[in-house]
Design a protein around this motif. Structure first.
Motif, PDB file in Angstrom:
ATOM      1  N   ALA A  59     -60.191 -11.730 -47.877  1.00 22.24           N
ATOM      2  CA  ALA A  59     -59.090 -11.378 -48.781  1.00 22.24           C
ATOM      3  C   ALA A  59     -57.982 -10.647 -48.027  1.00 22.24           C
ATOM      4  O   ALA A  59     -56.791 -10.880 -48.256  1.00 22.24           O
ATOM      5  CB  ALA A  59     -59.611 -10.519 -49.934  1.00 22.24           C
ATOM      6  N   GLN A  60     -58.383  -9.758 -47.115  1.00 21.84           N
ATOM      7  CA  GLN A  60     -57.403  -9.010 -46.327  1.00 21.84           C
ATOM      8  C   GLN A  60     -56.612  -9.951 -45.424  1.00 21.84           C
ATOM      9  O   GLN A  60     -55.393  -9.816 -45.273  1.00 21.84           O
ATOM     10  CB  GLN A  60     -58.111  -7.954 -45.479  1.00 21.84           C
ATOM     11  N   SER A  61     -57.285 -10.921 -44.831  1.00 17.70           N
ATOM     12  CA  SER A  61     -56.620 -11.875 -43.945  1.00 17.70           C
ATOM     13  C   SER A  61     -55.585 -12.703 -44.711  1.00 17.70           C
ATOM     14  O   SER A  61     -54.466 -12.913 -44.241  1.00 17.70           O
ATOM     15  CB  SER A  61     -57.653 -12.794 -43.291  1.00 17.70           C
ATOM     16  N   LEU A  62     -55.953 -13.167 -45.900  1.00 20.00           N
ATOM     17  CA  LEU A  62     -55.010 -13.931 -46.720  1.00 20.00           C
ATOM     18  C   LEU A  62     -53.806 -13.083 -47.115  1.00 20.00           C
ATOM     19  O   LEU A  62     -52.663 -13.548 -47.091  1.00 20.00           O
ATOM     20  CB  LEU A  62     -55.714 -14.460 -47.973  1.00 20.00           C
ATOM     21  N   ALA A  63     -54.069 -11.814 -47.460  1.00 18.97           N
ATOM     22  CA  ALA A  63     -52.978 -10.904 -47.822  1.00 18.97           C
ATOM     23  C   ALA A  63     -52.055 -10.684 -46.633  1.00 18.97           C
ATOM     24  O   ALA A  63     -50.821 -10.654 -46.786  1.00 18.97           O
ATOM     25  CB  ALA A  63     -53.546  -9.578 -48.315  1.00 18.97           C
ATOM     26  N   ASN A  64     -52.624 -10.548 -45.448  1.00 14.31           N
ATOM     27  CA  ASN A  64     -51.812 -10.351 -44.249  1.00 14.31           C
ATOM     28  C   ASN A  64     -50.925 -11.571 -43.977  1.00 14.31           C
ATOM     29  O   ASN A  64     -49.749 -11.428 -43.622  1.00 14.31           O
ATOM     30  CB  ASN A  64     -52.702 -10.086 -43.039  1.00 14.31           C
ATOM     31  N   GLN A  65     -51.500 -12.773 -44.137  1.00  9.66           N
ATOM     32  CA  GLN A  65     -50.727 -13.991 -43.901  1.00  9.66           C
ATOM     33  C   GLN A  65     -49.571 -14.108 -44.888  1.00  9.66           C
ATOM     34  O   GLN A  65     -48.442 -14.457 -44.511  1.00  9.66           O
ATOM     35  CB  GLN A  65     -51.638 -15.213 -44.028  1.00  9.66           C
ATOM     36  N   LEU A  66     -49.837 -13.795 -46.155  1.00  9.17           N
ATOM     37  CA  LEU A  66     -48.788 -13.867 -47.168  1.00  9.17           C
ATOM     38  C   LEU A  66     -47.715 -12.816 -46.890  1.00  9.17           C
ATOM     39  O   LEU A  66     -46.518 -13.088 -47.010  1.00  9.17           O
ATOM     40  CB  LEU A  66     -49.382 -13.665 -48.562  1.00  9.17           C
ATOM     41  N   GLY A  67     -48.146 -11.617 -46.506  1.00 12.58           N
ATOM     42  CA  GLY A  67     -47.191 -10.565 -46.185  1.00 12.58           C
ATOM     43  C   GLY A  67     -46.278 -10.963 -45.040  1.00 12.58           C
ATOM     44  O   GLY A  67     -45.070 -10.722 -45.073  1.00 12.58           O
ATOM     45  N   GLU A  68     -46.827 -11.606 -44.007  1.00 15.77           N
ATOM     46  CA  GLU A  68     -46.030 -12.061 -42.876  1.00 15.77           C
ATOM     47  C   GLU A  68     -45.017 -13.118 -43.309  1.00 15.77           C
ATOM     48  O   GLU A  68     -43.876 -13.129 -42.840  1.00 15.77           O
ATOM     49  CB  GLU A  68     -46.944 -12.625 -41.782  1.00 15.77           C
ATOM     50  N   SER A  69     -45.421 -14.002 -44.209  1.00 18.50           N
ATOM     51  CA  SER A  69     -44.496 -15.035 -44.702  1.00 18.50           C
ATOM     52  C   SER A  69     -43.326 -14.405 -45.441  1.00 18.50           C
ATOM     53  O   SER A  69     -42.164 -14.800 -45.258  1.00 18.50           O
ATOM     54  CB  SER A  69     -45.231 -16.015 -45.620  1.00 18.50           C
ATOM     55  N   LEU A  70     -43.605 -13.400 -46.285  1.00 17.27           N
ATOM     56  CA  LEU A  70     -42.540 -12.716 -47.012  1.00 17.27           C
ATOM     57  C   LEU A  70     -41.597 -12.006 -46.054  1.00 17.27           C
ATOM     58  O   LEU A  70     -40.374 -12.020 -46.229  1.00 17.27           O
ATOM     59  CB  LEU A  70     -43.147 -11.714 -48.010  1.00 17.27           C
ATOM     60  N   LEU A  71     -42.162 -11.384 -45.019  1.00 16.42           N
ATOM     61  CA  LEU A  71     -41.334 -10.699 -44.024  1.00 16.42           C
ATOM     62  C   LEU A  71     -40.442 -11.686 -43.275  1.00 16.42           C
ATOM     63  O   LEU A  71     -39.285 -11.380 -42.962  1.00 16.42           O
ATOM     64  CB  LEU A  71     -42.220  -9.931 -43.046  1.00 16.42           C
TER      65      LEU A  71
END
Length: 330
Positions: A293-305
């Protein structure tokens, strides 16, 4: 001699509002009408200086909270703030003239951002209420009622005769909000309140912008929100299993009692790694699910950035924009 409470210390530092609320309401009306005098401008400057001091004092109090003891979120907790600009203040007074200058909640606004789970976000809200001795502080939960896709929890603190709004955001909520804010600066701030973006140079461009704004709003509600709920649930179960949470929830109490005897099989979780499938240890499985779950959140956060960075590049060709300056917890 007993030390001062946080609200008392802030009052001693900031002082009193330089004008009465009635005077400020009339000042706001003249600013909106375009009839403000040089004397009005001076009164406005003094009032904004007061709000700047109030915001700075609030940030200082929040920065010194030992956040690492409050939430187990990985990474730093960032506290940032700024007073509202004249343009955004006038827009708000135009939309809601009945409120009045002194009753605008976020003339002094502060943000607390961390990689919180939803449960930890609630804990942070509770801590803020206790530190500022405001048990009845108004809570605006935009997770339950998103506004144009915006999700966060706002704590409205009554300080020095006015309000300070503290926005508590998870990392993903913050990245989404920053991206949407940059988009609003370029396509029209009305999109923050559900309005259509500025149409641009053609009907085709107008439709493309509408679709993009809609998709971004849906991503907040239909992608980020469920992802955060899943991560928070896994973390809560994990803490219950390890005895790291106190809860009145009968289900969590039952899990805590039976956890030592519980196992998970590969039939129940087909993508379980072989080493975990062999033991089926519940704590290890929950650790693995949390990492996913943390990995998916990190990937989504990077996309938003990345989207936000692209918009920032466009801003450089359109003139400077004013954004918050963060103050990182020491």
């Amino acid at each position: 001699m007993a030390s001062k409470s946080v609200p008392e210390a802030i009052r001693a530092t900031v002082g009193a509002l330089p004008s009465s609320k009635k005077q400020l309401k009339k000042l706001g009306q003249r600013l909106v009408d375009g009839t403000a005098t040089a004397e009005d401008q001076e009164s406005y400057n003094q009032t904004i200086a007061f709000y700047d001091d109030l915001q700075a004092a609030t940030v200082n109090a929040l920065v010194h909270i030992p956040w690492e003891k409050v939430a187990k979120a990985p990474g730093e907790v960032i506290v940032a703030g700024r007073a509202k600009t004249l343009d955004t203040l006038l827009q708000k007074l135009e939309r809601t003239p009945e409120i009045g200058f002194a009753n605008v909640r976020d003339v002094a606004g502060v943000r607390v951002v961390g990689d919180f789970t939803l449960a930890e976000q609630d804990v942070v809200v509770g801590v803020i209420k206790r530190v500022f001795q405001c048990p009845d502080a108004q809570i605006i939960d935009r997770r339950a009622q998103p506004e144009a896709g915006y999700r966060a929890v706002h704590v409205v603190l009554p300080l020095c005769g006015v309000h300070v709004e503290v926005q508590v955001r998870t990392r993903l909520q913050h990245h989404w909000a920053e991206l949407f804010e940059r988009l609003a600066d370029q396509w029209g701030r009305q999109i923050r309140y559900g309005g259509a973006p500025d149409p641009g140079d053609s009907s085709e461009l107008a439709e493309t912008r509408k679709e993009f704004v809609h998709d971004l709003q849906q991503a907040s509600v239909e992608v980020i929100a469920p992802m955060e709920e899943t991560r928070s649930s896994i973390d809560l179960l994990r803490r219950a299993v390890t005895g790291d949470v106190q809860s009145d929830d009968p289900m969590l109490e039952r899990i805590a009692r039976t956890a030592p005897d519980m196992t998970i099989t590969s039939e129940e979780l087909p993508d379980l790694p072989p080493e975990l499938a062999h033991t089926g240890n519940l704590t290890a499985v929950l650790d693995w699910e949390m990492a996913k779950a943390q990995s998916l959140a990190n990937q989504l956060g990077e996309s938003l950035l990345q989207f936000s960075a692209l918009l920032a590049e466009d801003e450089e060709t359109q003139g400077p924009q004013a954004y918050d300056e963060g103050v990182t917890q020491p």
